[in-house]
Design a protein around this motif. Sequence first.
Motif, short mmCIF file in Angstrom:
data_model
loop_
_atom_site.label_atom_id
_atom_site.label_comp_id
_atom_site.label_asym_id
_atom_site.label_seq_id
_atom_site.Cartn_x
_atom_site.Cartn_y
_atom_site.Cartn_z
N ILE A 9 27.49 -19.01 46.51
CA ILE A 9 27.02 -19.55 47.79
C ILE A 9 26.66 -18.40 48.73
O ILE A 9 25.61 -18.41 49.38
N LEU A 10 27.53 -17.39 48.79
CA LEU A 10 27.27 -16.22 49.64
C LEU A 10 25.95 -15.55 49.26
O LEU A 10 25.14 -15.22 50.13
N HIS A 11 25.73 -15.38 47.96
CA HIS A 11 24.49 -14.75 47.49
C HIS A 11 23.28 -15.55 47.96
O HIS A 11 22.29 -14.99 48.46
N ASP A 12 23.34 -16.87 47.83
CA ASP A 12 22.20 -17.70 48.21
C ASP A 12 21.97 -17.72 49.72
O ASP A 12 20.84 -17.87 50.18
N ILE A 13 23.05 -17.54 50.50
CA ILE A 13 22.89 -17.39 51.94
C ILE A 13 22.20 -16.07 52.24
O ILE A 13 21.26 -16.00 53.03
N GLN A 14 22.64 -15.01 51.58
CA GLN A 14 22.11 -13.68 51.88
C GLN A 14 20.65 -13.51 51.48
O GLN A 14 19.93 -12.75 52.12
N ILE A 147 31.63 -6.94 57.61
CA ILE A 147 31.08 -7.13 58.95
C ILE A 147 29.58 -7.39 58.90
O ILE A 147 29.05 -8.21 59.66
N ARG A 148 28.87 -6.72 57.98
CA ARG A 148 27.42 -6.94 57.85
C ARG A 148 27.11 -8.40 57.55
O ARG A 148 26.06 -8.91 57.91
N GLN A 149 28.04 -9.09 56.88
CA GLN A 149 27.81 -10.48 56.49
C GLN A 149 27.94 -11.44 57.67
O GLN A 149 27.56 -12.60 57.56
N ARG A 150 28.43 -10.98 58.80
CA ARG A 150 28.63 -11.86 59.94
C ARG A 150 27.36 -12.18 60.70
O ARG A 150 27.35 -13.05 61.56
N THR A 151 26.31 -11.44 60.42
CA THR A 151 25.03 -11.75 61.04
C THR A 151 24.07 -12.16 59.94
O THR A 151 24.40 -12.12 58.76
N SER A 152 22.89 -12.54 60.32
CA SER A 152 21.92 -12.97 59.34
C SER A 152 21.60 -11.83 58.39
O SER A 152 20.97 -10.85 58.75
N ALA A 153 22.07 -11.96 57.15
CA ALA A 153 21.83 -10.92 56.16
C ALA A 153 20.60 -11.23 55.33
O ALA A 153 20.29 -10.55 54.38
N THR A 154 19.91 -12.31 55.68
CA THR A 154 18.75 -12.71 54.91
C THR A 154 17.69 -11.62 54.95
O THR A 154 17.35 -11.13 56.02
N PRO A 155 17.16 -11.22 53.79
CA PRO A 155 16.19 -10.14 53.78
C PRO A 155 15.02 -10.32 54.72
O PRO A 155 14.56 -9.34 55.31
N VAL A 156 14.53 -11.54 54.90
CA VAL A 156 13.36 -11.72 55.77
C VAL A 156 13.69 -11.40 57.23
O VAL A 156 12.80 -11.17 58.03
N HIS A 157 14.99 -11.39 57.59
CA HIS A 157 15.38 -11.05 58.95
C HIS A 157 15.77 -9.58 59.09
O HIS A 157 16.02 -9.11 60.19
N GLN A 158 15.86 -8.87 57.97
CA GLN A 158 16.29 -7.48 57.99
C GLN A 158 15.29 -6.59 58.72
O GLN A 158 15.66 -5.73 59.49
N TRP A 159 14.01 -6.81 58.45
CA TRP A 159 12.97 -6.01 59.08
C TRP A 159 11.90 -6.96 59.59
O TRP A 159 11.39 -7.78 58.85
N THR A 160 11.53 -6.80 60.85
CA THR A 160 10.58 -7.75 61.44
C THR A 160 9.13 -7.40 61.17
O THR A 160 8.27 -8.26 61.22
#
Length: 200
Positions: A9-14, A147-160
């Motif tokens: 589940i964590l992987h699919d969120i990330q 701690i990194r997991q507490r915010t949106s770790a989704t790759p599309v949000h990593q770099w705008t």
Amino acid sequence: MIDKVTELILHDIQIGLLAPGAWLKQIDLEQRYRCGRPEVRRALDRLAQKRLVAHVPNRGYHVYRPDGRQEGEVAEIRILLETGVAGRIVTAATATDIALLERLAAEFVRLMADGTTLELYEANLAFHHHLLSLCGTQELVALVAEIRQRTSATPVHQWTTRARIEQSAREHDEMIDAVRQADGERLRTVMTRHIRQQDR
């Protein structure tokens, strides 16, 4: 089994398959991960404790949607933890460590042209994991990863933007150069800019 379901589940969120705000129907998760309701429920409870999903009584669970305040606070916590060991990193780094950092940074650059967003994201994590591990405190490395997991770790949000990805690649090189020169203050400066995703 519960650990495995939690990780799935964590992987699919990330990676963004389960997007911020998406409701998580337990029956869908049972089918997706081929497990029973007790395993799904316990996995969701674990993720709720880490604030990766939120539980709404009588409604269910949804993927946590961080706000700007939380993302800013998490960035500041990361800066305190990661830059706090910059001196130890530059003191401990060997030529072998620097060579590995160079290979990881080169892989990030290669994936900018040829890789998927997820591959780029994972290459970035690998670079930072190795850099931080040079401090010699594995509990700190694990804490920062959590701690990194507490915010949106989704790759599309990593770099705008593409420009921000390219800047991240340049900052990787700057960090390596600071380590090579044993310049802890410069490493702290670049790490801070990098975590905050600041433009020059």
